[in-house]
Scaffold this motif. Structure first.
Motif, PDB file in Angstrom:
ATOM      1  N   UNK A   1      30.229  48.120  33.536  1.00 16.37           N
ATOM      2  CA  UNK A   1      30.861  47.938  34.849  1.00 16.37           C
ATOM      3  C   UNK A   1      31.443  46.534  34.965  1.00 16.37           C
ATOM      4  N   UNK A   2      30.657  45.521  34.599  1.00 11.98           N
ATOM      5  CA  UNK A   2      31.116  44.138  34.739  1.00 11.98           C
ATOM      6  C   UNK A   2      32.156  43.771  33.685  1.00 11.98           C
ATOM      7  N   UNK A   3      32.125  44.458  32.569  1.00 13.31           N
ATOM      8  CA  UNK A   3      33.134  44.210  31.535  1.00 13.31           C
ATOM      9  C   UNK A   3      34.508  44.667  32.003  1.00 13.31           C
ATOM     10  N   UNK A   4      34.536  45.655  32.881  1.00 11.84           N
ATOM     11  CA  UNK A   4      35.803  46.235  33.336  1.00 11.84           C
ATOM     12  C   UNK A   4      36.017  46.007  34.830  1.00 11.84           C
ATOM     13  N   UNK A   5      35.821  44.757  35.268  1.00 15.99           N
ATOM     14  CA  UNK A   5      35.952  44.467  36.700  1.00 15.99           C
ATOM     15  C   UNK A   5      37.370  44.709  37.200  1.00 15.99           C
ATOM     16  N   UNK A   6      38.349  44.644  36.298  1.00 13.97           N
ATOM     17  CA  UNK A   6      39.723  44.886  36.716  1.00 13.97           C
ATOM     18  C   UNK A   6      39.939  46.281  37.261  1.00 13.97           C
ATOM     19  N   UNK A   7      39.084  47.227  36.860  1.00 15.20           N
ATOM     20  CA  UNK A   7      39.175  48.596  37.371  1.00 15.20           C
ATOM     21  C   UNK A   7      38.746  48.644  38.831  1.00 15.20           C
ATOM     22  N   UNK A   8      37.797  47.781  39.191  1.00 15.82           N
ATOM     23  CA  UNK A   8      37.242  47.787  40.544  1.00 15.82           C
ATOM     24  C   UNK A   8      38.015  46.872  41.488  1.00 15.82           C
ATOM     25  N   UNK A   9      38.500  45.754  40.955  1.00 13.71           N
ATOM     26  CA  UNK A   9      39.224  44.792  41.784  1.00 13.71           C
ATOM     27  C   UNK A   9      40.716  45.039  41.601  1.00 13.71           C
ATOM     28  N   UNK A  10      41.305  45.745  42.524  1.00 11.01           N
ATOM     29  CA  UNK A  10      42.722  46.101  42.416  1.00 11.01           C
ATOM     30  C   UNK A  10      43.556  45.534  43.551  1.00 11.01           C
ATOM     31  N   UNK A  11      42.914  44.857  44.492  1.00 17.34           N
ATOM     32  CA  UNK A  11      43.623  44.335  45.656  1.00 17.34           C
ATOM     33  C   UNK A  11      43.201  42.891  45.882  1.00 17.34           C
TER      34      UNK A  11
ATOM     35  N   UNK B   1      33.489  34.920  42.277  1.00 16.85           N
ATOM     36  CA  UNK B   1      32.656  35.692  41.350  1.00 16.85           C
ATOM     37  C   UNK B   1      31.677  36.575  42.111  1.00 16.85           C
ATOM     38  N   UNK B   2      31.103  36.030  43.174  1.00 14.24           N
ATOM     39  CA  UNK B   2      30.175  36.814  43.982  1.00 14.24           C
ATOM     40  C   UNK B   2      30.901  37.977  44.655  1.00 14.24           C
ATOM     41  N   UNK B   3      32.131  37.725  45.111  1.00 18.72           N
ATOM     42  CA  UNK B   3      32.921  38.794  45.722  1.00 18.72           C
ATOM     43  C   UNK B   3      33.253  39.876  44.702  1.00 18.72           C
ATOM     44  N   UNK B   4      33.517  39.473  43.459  1.00 18.51           N
ATOM     45  CA  UNK B   4      33.793  40.449  42.398  1.00 18.51           C
ATOM     46  C   UNK B   4      32.579  41.345  42.177  1.00 18.51           C
ATOM     47  N   UNK B   5      31.406  40.730  42.076  1.00 22.15           N
ATOM     48  CA  UNK B   5      30.184  41.513  41.872  1.00 22.15           C
ATOM     49  C   UNK B   5      29.933  42.423  43.074  1.00 22.15           C
ATOM     50  N   UNK B   6      30.191  41.911  44.285  1.00 26.32           N
ATOM     51  CA  UNK B   6      30.004  42.728  45.488  1.00 26.32           C
ATOM     52  C   UNK B   6      30.939  43.930  45.484  1.00 26.32           C
ATOM     53  N   UNK B   7      32.155  43.738  44.978  1.00 32.45           N
ATOM     54  CA  UNK B   7      33.113  44.837  44.889  1.00 32.45           C
ATOM     55  C   UNK B   7      32.602  45.935  43.958  1.00 32.45           C
ATOM     56  N   UNK B   8      31.849  45.533  42.951  1.00 32.52           N
ATOM     57  CA  UNK B   8      31.304  46.493  41.976  1.00 32.52           C
ATOM     58  C   UNK B   8      29.916  46.993  42.367  1.00 32.52           C
ATOM     59  N   UNK B   9      29.432  46.599  43.547  1.00 29.36           N
ATOM     60  CA  UNK B   9      28.035  46.872  43.907  1.00 29.36           C
ATOM     61  C   UNK B   9      27.681  48.354  43.834  1.00 29.36           C
ATOM     62  N   UNK B  10      28.532  49.205  44.368  1.00 34.61           N
ATOM     63  CA  UNK B  10      28.214  50.641  44.382  1.00 34.61           C
ATOM     64  C   UNK B  10      27.992  51.169  42.970  1.00 34.61           C
ATOM     65  N   UNK B  11      28.919  50.845  42.066  1.00 37.37           N
ATOM     66  CA  UNK B  11      28.790  51.335  40.691  1.00 37.37           C
ATOM     67  C   UNK B  11      27.611  50.689  39.974  1.00 37.37           C
ATOM     68  N   UNK B  12      27.355  49.414  40.254  1.00 38.91           N
ATOM     69  CA  UNK B  12      26.220  48.741  39.621  1.00 38.91           C
ATOM     70  C   UNK B  12      24.897  49.345  40.091  1.00 38.91           C
TER      71      UNK B  12
ATOM     72  N   UNK C   1      41.072  39.143  33.040  1.00 42.92           N
ATOM     73  CA  UNK C   1      40.142  40.018  33.763  1.00 42.92           C
ATOM     74  C   UNK C   1      40.876  40.960  34.712  1.00 42.92           C
ATOM     75  N   UNK C   2      41.908  40.446  35.369  1.00 44.39           N
ATOM     76  CA  UNK C   2      42.622  41.192  36.397  1.00 44.39           C
ATOM     77  C   UNK C   2      44.103  41.306  36.055  1.00 44.39           C
ATOM     78  N   UNK C   3      44.812  42.185  36.747  1.00 45.11           N
ATOM     79  CA  UNK C   3      46.277  42.173  36.655  1.00 45.11           C
ATOM     80  C   UNK C   3      46.807  40.808  37.100  1.00 45.11           C
TER      81      UNK C   3
ATOM     82  N   UNK D   1      34.356  34.255  33.047  1.00 41.23           N
ATOM     83  CA  UNK D   1      35.124  34.246  34.293  1.00 41.23           C
ATOM     84  C   UNK D   1      35.448  32.816  34.713  1.00 41.23           C
ATOM     85  N   UNK D   2      34.450  31.945  34.643  1.00 42.39           N
ATOM     86  CA  UNK D   2      34.637  30.573  35.107  1.00 42.39           C
ATOM     87  C   UNK D   2      35.531  29.778  34.161  1.00 42.39           C
ATOM     88  N   UNK D   3      35.257  29.849  32.862  1.00 39.60           N
ATOM     89  CA  UNK D   3      36.020  29.056  31.897  1.00 39.60           C
ATOM     90  C   UNK D   3      37.491  29.452  31.867  1.00 39.60           C
ATOM     91  N   UNK D   4      37.772  30.737  32.011  1.00 41.46           N
ATOM     92  CA  UNK D   4      39.157  31.224  31.952  1.00 41.46           C
ATOM     93  C   UNK D   4      39.779  31.391  33.334  1.00 41.46           C
TER      94      UNK D   4
END
Length: 362
Positions: free
Chosen positions: A338-348, A315-326, A287-289, A279-282
């Motif tokens: 779940x973390x491999x497919x963060x684009x499914x969770x972060x759509x906005x 990055x922390x916000x991304x993980x927080x967005x996935x919190x329920x599924x994690x 990861x996202x649209x 996430x950081x290097x790229x």
């Protein structure tokens, strides 16, 4: 996407990426949001000169910062704003002459650097229109074989292109030629850093933002990002990157303690560390649209040398967005998926950046 699909049959976004299938309702919502953003930009900053006057201020005005975080930079303004911010922090006299001088020295590069760059050219944004066309042109020039095929070895292609006319002339050839020049110039200018995989995506993305006809400024923006904004991330030791990954683990335990504890219990480790370096290097490319990536890049770009901190907050916000599924996972594999497919969770993008600035994540 199959190479047999004709380009005109595909709907492309503003940067030449294929538009992913979405519901009509979702796409209508995106268009309405863009219209609203355009209206607010035009009301506050009716001209590009008005924007640049505030961008050039010693400290970015809070009004402009808020506008960028909430609405993103207008597409027609983005390249100029990026360049103005880069030039303010890393001024370069006679950018074209200095870039050309770097290209004249590319014969100094090691065979391993040249080879890795050549290997990564056809791997860069394979679905994007211009990069896809370049790959097809390279294949045709290679007698119909894949760029890394047996007819011409990758090393032979790399060495022969060092002395080719396109090696020294900004704007010559296709987008692969431009990207090759940018990556080689960076290796010459920053020999202590050299080439690291992921830089091809950063340089390629800036080339798309600035446009092929503005390769020179795209290069200097790229070197500003890698050598100054994210200083230390791309050096061989990756010391700065590893330090920030450790800092992120501490932030996660402090701000999302239940989630951190759950991941430790079901996976035996902080699962986010498996994906955070990428996430950081790229800078979240791949990861996202693209519309969300652009908003993330806008937020990072206005952060200047504080970009690493901004990336950690996002990055922390991304993980927080996935919190329920994690929190619903019970083993390592499910959590990693779940973390491999963060684009499914972060759509906005707006929700992501708002979450970045909320007390739980800031």
């Amino acid at each position: 996407m199959s190479a047999s699909i004709q380009h005109e049959e595909v709907e492309w976004d503003e940067l030449g990426f294929p538009v992913a299938f979405t519901s009509k309702r979702h796409r209508r919502r995106l268009r309405l949001r863009q219209f609203s953003s355009d209206s607010k930009w035009n009301a506050l900053y009716p001209t590009l000169d008005a924007v640049l006057a505030d961008v050039r201020a010693p400290i970015l005005k809070e009004e402009l910062r808020s506008m960028i975080l909430v609405h993103g930079i207008l597409p027609s303004y983005r390249a100029t704003v990026y360049w103005t911010l880069a030039e303010r922090h890393s001024p370069v006299a006679d950018v074209t002459a200095q870039y050309t001088a770097l290209l004249q020295r590319t014969a100094e590069l090691s065979e391993s650097e040249l080879k890795q760059i050549e290997l990564d050219l056809p791997r860069t944004f394979c679905e994007q229109r211009d990069f896809r066309t370049a790959a097809e042109e390279d294949m045709a020039a290679n007698g119909g074989a894949a760029p890394d095929g047996s007819r011409t070895t990758m090393m032979e292609r790399a060495l022969s292109s060092v002395t080719a006319g396109t090696a020294y002339t900004p704007g010559a050839g296709n987008v692969h030629d431009a990207l090759r020049r940018m990556l080689r110039a960076f290796c010459v200018q920053h020999a202590h850093i050299g080439y690291l995989q992921s830089q091809n995506f950063l340089a390629g993305f800036l080339l798309l933002i600035f446009g092929r006809d503005d390769e020179v400024r795209a290069y200097w923006a790229f070197q500003h990002l890698c050598a100054h904004m994210l200083a230390g991330y791309y050096e061989p030791s990756m010391a700065a990157l590893m330090s920030d990954c450790a800092l992120f683990s501490s932030m996660l335990r402090q701000r999302l303690p239940r989630l951190a504890e759950h991941m430790e219990s079901v996976a035996g480790c902080d699962l986010s560390q498996l994906f955070l370096p990428r996430w950081l290097l790229c800078v979240f490319l791949n990861c996202f649209p693209i519309d969300i990536v652009l908003r993330v890049w806008d937020a990072v770009w206005i952060s200047g040398t504080s970009a690493p901190r901004t990336l950690l907050e996002i990055s922390l916000a991304v993980v927080a967005t996935c919190e329920h599924d994690l929190m619903s996972t019970s083993n390592f594999a499910d959590g990693a998926d779940v973390l491999k497919n963060v684009g499914v969770h972060v759509t906005d993008s707006a929700e992501l950046l708002v979450l970045t600035s909320t007390p739980a994540c800031s």
